[in-house]
Design a protein around this motif. Structure first.
Motif, PDB file in Angstrom:
ATOM      1  N   UNK A  84       7.300 -29.612   9.699  1.00  0.00           N
ATOM      2  CA  UNK A  84       8.175 -29.591   8.910  1.00  0.00           C
ATOM      3  C   UNK A  84       6.692 -29.223   7.717  1.00  0.00           C
ATOM      4  N   UNK A  85       7.737 -28.417   6.716  1.00  0.00           N
ATOM      5  CA  UNK A  85       6.407 -28.063   5.366  1.00  0.00           C
ATOM      6  C   UNK A  85       6.470 -30.022   4.538  1.00  0.00           C
ATOM      7  N   UNK A  86       5.773 -29.536   3.828  1.00  0.00           N
ATOM      8  CA  UNK A  86       4.966 -30.938   3.594  1.00  0.00           C
ATOM      9  C   UNK A  86       5.874 -30.634   1.026  1.00  0.00           C
ATOM     10  N   UNK A  87       6.553 -31.351   0.922  1.00  0.00           N
ATOM     11  CA  UNK A  87       6.914 -31.040  -0.504  1.00  0.00           C
ATOM     12  C   UNK A  87       6.538 -31.542  -1.028  1.00  0.00           C
ATOM     13  N   UNK A  88       6.323 -31.439  -2.011  1.00  0.00           N
ATOM     14  CA  UNK A  88       5.362 -32.756  -3.172  1.00  0.00           C
ATOM     15  C   UNK A  88       5.500 -32.392  -4.239  1.00  0.00           C
ATOM     16  N   UNK A  89       6.263 -33.770  -4.608  1.00  0.00           N
ATOM     17  CA  UNK A  89       6.856 -33.505  -6.024  1.00  0.00           C
ATOM     18  C   UNK A  89       6.165 -34.231  -7.167  1.00  0.00           C
ATOM     19  N   UNK A  90       5.706 -33.154  -7.787  1.00  0.00           N
ATOM     20  CA  UNK A  90       5.076 -33.318  -9.312  1.00  0.00           C
ATOM     21  C   UNK A  90       5.315 -35.533 -10.196  1.00  0.00           C
ATOM     22  N   UNK A  91       4.199 -35.838 -10.164  1.00  0.00           N
ATOM     23  CA  UNK A  91       4.915 -36.619 -10.519  1.00  0.00           C
ATOM     24  C   UNK A  91       4.096 -37.492 -12.165  1.00  0.00           C
TER      25      UNK A  91
END
Length: 120
Positions: A84-91
């Motif tokens: 699965x692709x890593x999904x980054x959520x902006x913080x």
């Protein structure tokens, strides 16, 4: 046993099938007839065995293409499940959050001051 009547191309047929399978047989016959009608529209009248052979080959070709697409989709799904692709959520950085809170407080203070200066 149930009997089902249907047409393919320019000929009528009757086949027997198990009870409850009539709808499946009619659907399959309709698919074959659609291909046969397309062949007849292009080539005109032809012997029944040749018509059935060509219609069957056209359906087989379509089925093969669908099977290839399904297999490709299954491979892609397996790949996505295994990696699965890593999904980054902006913080929002803490310093920016603090600055925004300070701005909000100033805006509230200015609004309160403006309200207090209104007559009435």
């Amino acid at each position: 046993m149930a009997e089902v009547d249907f047409n393919i191309g320019h000929k009528s047929y009757t086949l027997t099938c198990q009870e409850g399978e009539e709808r499946l047989l009619k659907r399959a016959a309709a698919l074959l007839d659609t291909e046969a009608q397309a062949i007849l529209a292009q080539a005109g009248r032809m012997p029944e065995p040749r018509l059935l052979l060509l219609a069957g080959l056209m359906l087989a070709d379509r089925t093969t293409a669908l099977e290839d697409r399904a297999a490709a989709s299954e491979r892609e799904l397996a790949r996505l499940k295994s990696n699965p692709q890593r999904v980054e959520v902006p913080v929002v950085p803490a310093s920016l959050a603090e600055a925004m809170a300070e701005l909000a407080a100033r805006a509230e203070a200015l609004a309160q001051k403006a309200e207090d200066q209104l007559p009435g």
